[in-house]
Design an enzyme around this catalytic site. Structure first.
Site, short mmCIF file in Angstrom:
data_model
loop_
_atom_site.label_atom_id
_atom_site.label_comp_id
_atom_site.label_asym_id
_atom_site.label_seq_id
_atom_site.Cartn_x
_atom_site.Cartn_y
_atom_site.Cartn_z
N ARG A 1 31.24 25.16 126.48
CA ARG A 1 30.61 24.36 125.42
C ARG A 1 29.74 23.31 126.09
NH1 ARG A 1 31.51 22.42 120.08
NH2 ARG A 1 29.40 21.89 119.40
N GLY A 2 28.44 23.42 125.90
CA GLY A 2 27.49 22.61 126.66
C GLY A 2 27.68 21.13 126.56
N GLU A 3 27.90 20.61 125.37
CA GLU A 3 27.95 19.16 125.20
C GLU A 3 29.17 18.54 125.87
OE1 GLU A 3 28.03 19.43 120.90
OE2 GLU A 3 29.98 18.43 120.90
N ASP A 4 30.18 19.36 126.16
CA ASP A 4 31.38 18.83 126.82
C ASP A 4 31.22 18.75 128.34
OD1 ASP A 4 33.99 20.25 124.69
OD2 ASP A 4 32.70 18.51 124.46
N ARG B 1 28.43 20.45 130.40
CA ARG B 1 27.22 20.94 131.06
C ARG B 1 26.76 20.03 132.19
NH1 ARG B 1 24.09 21.60 126.97
NH2 ARG B 1 24.01 23.87 126.91
N GLY C 1 12.21 33.11 124.01
CA GLY C 1 11.75 34.34 123.37
C GLY C 1 12.81 35.42 123.34
N GLU D 1 31.54 34.78 122.30
CA GLU D 1 31.52 35.14 123.73
C GLU D 1 32.91 35.50 124.21
OE1 GLU D 1 27.86 32.21 125.21
OE2 GLU D 1 29.90 31.93 125.95
#
Length: 1101
Positions: free
Chosen positions: A23-26, A28, A56, A90
């Site tokens: 989870r990116g906001e935790d 990254r 894209g 995922e």
């Protein structure tokens, strides 16, 4: 757990090594960033959506394909992971690939409790509740799949960042990267090359079919056992390795125990049993508990294991490695045994899989891969290839050896060789293998036979060194043997030889000669006993290898050796962990071969070599547990001598003059209790790399007349009589002068301050050491515990240390004789290092201990209670770190139980901030007075800064003491303190009175560090441009002003330097190159110029 689809796994190449789900906001910007960097340094190619997803691309198809294109997946469970539908999607796909294609999944529990994930509680329960509200149906299939995936993933063995086993996040990442590397190596072992996989997949599928069958009548509870049986060289081990690489992700614990037959002889079954348990339990703690103990059995009973026992050949091995250990593993475990002895499997395994010879099509493909590096014959070689394959008879080893022998040869050569084969008396494998041997020149044949008899499984460089001394040109010769598939070189650098090929070599030497005394090489116990007991020695014999632990009684007539005038190699050895049989000596040895290159004689009866012995050819002499008092008298020409091992020679009194040993690298005199002196010639040529003198109780002096460059390892532990130690080397990284019984060393070498590579200096129990002069600049560990006579401590750090040292451990525990300036020096270093640590991103820790009853004066917050409450700076930017201090009282309880010092941080409402931190992982014992313990704490700082967003500004620190198992002790903390480290940009002041040169040095060091790091994050082009748009170019103005400050500082430093030079010239005093004042101002000037140049490049371009 879902069954794996056994037929879906293939050896197809993958695009990525690792897929990272997070989870990116935790995580990254911190954990994931550092994890990626660590994986990259390990050459592991990782996929993460924010780095690899191109603009894209359709998101989910790209992510799904990336998961399928990865060998392994790391799932980082953070607090809000389950909030993300993408993350859960995922996770479902990862576990799906785990089933259908054997994807290895590694969960990482980052600051979360795995039980919350498993039971949908805490933040994960809240996330699931939100999803249920979103779907409006708790029975929704997607939601059920997510919950099942969370439960399954939480039950997979993974890594918990909250574990006390890790001091910091970098250690967690290091463990994860090692685990990834290990699992990738298990997935694709180096032995499984493409050309070895012909026909193997079919065998694997057949064995997996046996493994998947329902076993109603298993011979072993909880475990299914499959035996793989066949002749030597038929591919049993290759099949087992391929199976293991496919199946291991589905099990809690795995072990591939290779070469059991050889390893059991070399190490013993007890050592192999320890190795098996170590692999299964992933630690060595089991050695404190005997195999079969209740504790071990309980740990194994919880695990679903996969074990491969390769090449077993005795019932003892089956009983000890298989029956005793595998009876207690968890349900649905699997054991695979390979052997060439079917009798070992009958009645002991559930199924036996027989590996037969290959058919013609498969054999031709394997042969061509080695002969042409393609799967089909080259044009013009079709008929010749068919003839060769028919001759090999479907034996994979024979096919590979014959193909390698014919590689890149003309058709005329092929015709000749195949015609030669047709004229051989039989078609047995030994004759096929001997084709490659026949092609070797005379020296290459000698190298091959020496390896077959004496050096199988030995380090390649070690073997080459000995054989080169024999005049065999072994560097090129060993390469030829490897190219002809007669030997292989493992990734660890050892020479391996297949049993069939080795047996071929043994038969070549036997050659129909009935009398073993007429053969060139001997290794059979009965034959060697016959020669040595019946005086059958002759000048034909070049080498003998005898394992003395395999004999019961040997009556050795030593005058038999007088007859072996061409003896090059003599190995009368005892493997590690075993005991020699009874050797009875008779006769007189007065003529030992002058052609000896390698002499290994465990328990040798000689007190000295014969007077006539010439050691000119000797490369290595290894005589542990011998009766030798001296090797020889006088000076011998030993230009080839590289290693000496006289360990545990209790009667050895001295080493000979080695002034002509120009290649000597390794000397082991461990346990030589009568050794009084080390001849200084051992250091003559500065080639020595290792010197082991542990336990030389009568050794009084060790000194070298010159400073060395090659010596890397020197050990003098338990040299209780050692009074003078004066050896220094540029290559030493660790110096241990400690002694449990007390060392008599009074001084350290004068040149120790110039040892730039020395990082560990252990002086524990050096009770007569009086002073510590200026130490090397990059020492990270200084342990001077119990140095009771130590009075003077000089400079412990230099300005240059900040560029390399990332940890610092300094202990002066029980150094009660330290004078006041020394205490001041230690406190200054503690203060300086903690401030530097707070400003350095990669700095790991600072730990300092010394006698004292008060918290140092620079600690603003202090108390005589066990807890203290402080107010934090109002601005987050002002606060860069904190340092903790405890004064611990000595007591009876500590002396007997030991103590660990802890600190726990709380906010005003009593909520804990992160886990408790400790001064050191090991317990403190044996304090004879009050002591001050100081440590830099990054963990509490990270927890504290997080509360700035909540508006909290008051925190409490509670200090307490426990024993080694965590039980709280009543031992009191006399005083506690907390020091807040503030940003020097906003609080720039001289921290302490500049009372001596050390204070100035440390202050200049801190100032230099501030100026080199102050605008790392503030002066970035993009940030400045953005801030200029909103702040009327204020950022650029600040940066230009900073550039002027650097220019001003650069000018001031140079003026000061010129002033000192001018004073020296007026007083007609020489300018000392390494004057500490010059060094400090040179450093500051240099750093200022570097920052000035950096500004110019950034803003003027």
């Amino acid at each position: 757990m879902a069954k794996q689809n056994m037929s879906a796994w293939t050896w197809s190449p993958k695009k990525y090594d690792v897929f990272i789900s997070f989870r990116g906001e935790d995580v990254r910007s911190n954990f994931i960033s550092h994890l990626r960097s660590a994986l990259d340094r390990a050459n592991i190619k990782a996929y993460a959506d924010d780095a690899n997803l191109h603009k894209g691309d359709e998101v989910w198809p790209s992510l799904s394909q990336a998961i399928h294109d990865s060998h392994l997946a790391i799932v980082v469970f953070s607090e809000t992971y389950a909030d993300s539908k993408w993350c859960l999607k995922e996770l479902v796909e990862i576990l799906h690939c785990r089933i259908i294609q054997g994807l290895v999944a590694i969960p990482v529990f980052y600051e979360v409790d795995p039980s919350h994930i498993r039971n949908y509680s805490g933040p994960y329960g809240e996330a699931i509740a939100k999803h249920e509200t979103y779907f409006g149906d708790t029975d929704n299939q997607i939601l059920q799949d997510w919950k099942a995936a969370l439960t399954e993933a939480a039950n997979i063995s993974g890594w918990d960042s909250r574990s006390r086993d890790y001091k910091n996040e970098s250690q967690v990442i290091e463990k994860i990267v090692k685990d990834v590397s290990h699992k990738l190596s298990l997935r694709f072992p180096v032995e499984l090359k493409v050309q070895d996989l012909v026909e193997i997949e079919k065998h694997c599928e057949e064995v997996k079919l046996l493994l998947s069958e329902d076993q109603k009548h298993q011979l072993q509870q909880n475990v299914q056992v499959i035996g793989i049986w066949g002749m030597g060289g038929i591919g049993k081990t290759t099949i087992a390795k391929a199976l293991f690489s496919q199946l291991f992700p589905q099990y809690d614990a795995v072990c591939f125990l290779a070469n059991v037959r050889e390893e059991a002889k070399r190490l013993g079954l007890t050592s192999l049993c320890d190795k098996l348990l170590s692999e299964l339990l992933k630690d060595e703690h089991h050695k404190d508990n005997p195999a079969g103990s209740t504790f071990i059995l309980r740990r194994l009973s919880n695990k679903r294991v996969l074990i491969v026992l390769d090449d077993m050949d005795s019932l003892d091995q089956v009983d000890i490695l298989f029956r005793e250990q595998c009876n207690f593993v968890g349900p649905d475990s699997k054991v695979i045994i390979t052997t060439r002895n079917r009798h070992l499997l009958t009645g002991r395994v559930d199924k036996i899989y027989e590996v037969g010879i290959w058919n013609f099509v498969e054999s031709l493909e394997l042969f061509c891969l080695h002969a042409f590096k393609e799967r089909h014959p080259n044009k013009g070689y079709e008929d010749l290839s068919e003839r060769a394959v028919k001759y090999a008879g479907g034996v994979p080893l024979a096919l590979k050896v014959l193909g390698s022998n014919l590689h890149c040869r003309s058709t005329e050569f092929w015709e000749c060789e195949l015609s030669k084969l047709m004229n051989c008396p039989n078609d047995r494998i030994q004759n096929v293998l001997q084709v490659s041997y026949d092609e070797l020149d005379n020296l290459e044949k000698k190298i091959f036979l020496d390896i077959a008899f004496f050096f199988k499984g030995e380090d390649k460089d070690y073997v080459v060194r000995i054989l080169d001394a024999c005049g065999f040109y072994a560097t090129s010769g060993v390469k030829v043997l490897e190219d002809k598939a007669l030997i292989t070189i493992s990734y660890s650098g050892t020479i391996q030889m297949h049993d069939l090929i080795q047996e071929m070599g043994l038969n070549i030497v036997r050659g129909g000669i009935e009398d073993p005394g007429k053969r060139s090489r001997l290794r059979d116990i009965e034959e060697i006993s016959d020669v040595l007991e019946n005086k059958k020695g002759s000048n034909v014999i070049e080498g003998i290898k005898l394992d003395l632990s395999e004999i019961e009684d040997l009556h050795l007539k030593t005058n038999t050796l007088n007859l072996m005038t061409n003896l090059r190699i003599l190995r009368l050895y005892v493997p590690s962990g075993k005991r020699s049989g009874n050797v009875h000596y008779s006769g007189v040895l007065n003529n030992l071969s002058g052609k000896l290159r390698y002499l290994e004689w465990n328990g040798c009866f000689l007190k000295s070599f014969p007077v006539t012995f010439c050691a000119k050819m000797l490369v290595e002499v290894c005589m542990p547990h011998s009766h030798v008092t001296e090797l020889w008298q006088g000076v011998q020409d030993v230009a080839n001598l590289v290693r000496i091992d006289l360990s545990e020679c209790k009667h050895l009194k001295n080493l000979p003059d080695l002034s002509k040993a120009s290649r000597l690298k390794w000397v082991n005199l461990f346990g030589c209790e009568s050794l009084c002196d080390i001849h200084p010639s051992v250091f003559s040529f500065d080639t020595l790399e290792t010197l082991i003198l542990d336990g030389c109780k009568k050794l009084k002096s060790l000194k070298s007349e010159k400073h060395l460059t090659s010596l890397e390892n020197i050990s003098v532990n338990l040299c209780t009589s050692l009074m003078e130690f004066s050896v220094s080397s540029d290559s030493i990284t660790s110096l241990d002068l400690s002694s449990t019984d007390g060392s008599n060393v009074k001084t350290l070498p004068a040149r120790i301050k110039h040892l730039d590579n020395l990082s560990i200096l252990a002086l524990e129990n050096c009770r007569k050491l009086g002073s510590l002069t200026e130490l090397p600049p990059f020492v990270t560990v200084l342990n001077a515990m119990n140095c009771r006579s130590l009075r003077t401590v000089s400079i412990l750090t230099t300005p240059y240390a900040i560029l390399r040292v990332k940890t610092r451990f300094i202990s002066f525990m029980n150094c009660v004789a330290l004078d006041e300036p020394s205490f001041h020096c230690i406190m200054e270093v503690a203060h300086s290092e903690t401030e530097l640590a707070a400003r350095e991103i990669n700095y790991k820790f600072v730990k300092v201990c010394f006698p004292g009853s008060r918290v140092p004066g620079h600690f603003k917050y202090r108390t005589t209670d066990s807890s203290i409450t402080i107010d934090l700076p109002s601005s987050r930017s002002d606060f860069v770190g904190l340092c903790l201090c405890v004064v611990l009282s000595h007591s009876w309880g500590m002396k007997n139980l030991g103590a660990k010092i802890w600190c726990q941080c709380y906010v005003a409402n009593g909520r804990r901030l992160g886990p408790a931190t400790t001064w050191y992982d090991e317990v403190v014992t044996g304090l004879n007075s009050d002591h001050v313990f100081i440590w830099y704490d990054a963990n509490h700082f990270d927890s504290i800064v997080e509360i700035y967003d909540t508006g909290e500004r008051r925190v409490s620190f509670e200090f307490f003491v426990t024993n080694a198992i965590g039980q709280h002790l009543t031992i009191g903390t006399r005083e506690c303190g907390v020091f807040l480290i503030l940003d020097q940009k906003n609080h720039f002041s001289v921290p302490l009175k500049l009372r001596n040169k050390l204070s100035v040095a440390l202050y200049v060091q801190r100032a230099a560090y501030d100026f080199i790091t102050r605008d790392e994050n503030d002066c970035i082009d993009i940030n400045n441009q953005e801030r200029d748009l909103t702040e009327d170019c204020s950022c650029s103005c600040v940066c230009l002003f900073g550039m002027e400050l650097y220019a001003l500082l650069f000018g001031i430093c140079n003026l000061v330097r010129f002033f000192f030079y001018f004073i020296f010239i007026l007083n007609k005093k020489p300018v000392r190159k390494k004057n500490s004042w010059h060094l400090h101002f040179d450093t500051l000037s240099m750093l200022s110029f570097a920052r000035l140049k950096r500004h110019n490049l950034r803003y003027l371009n």
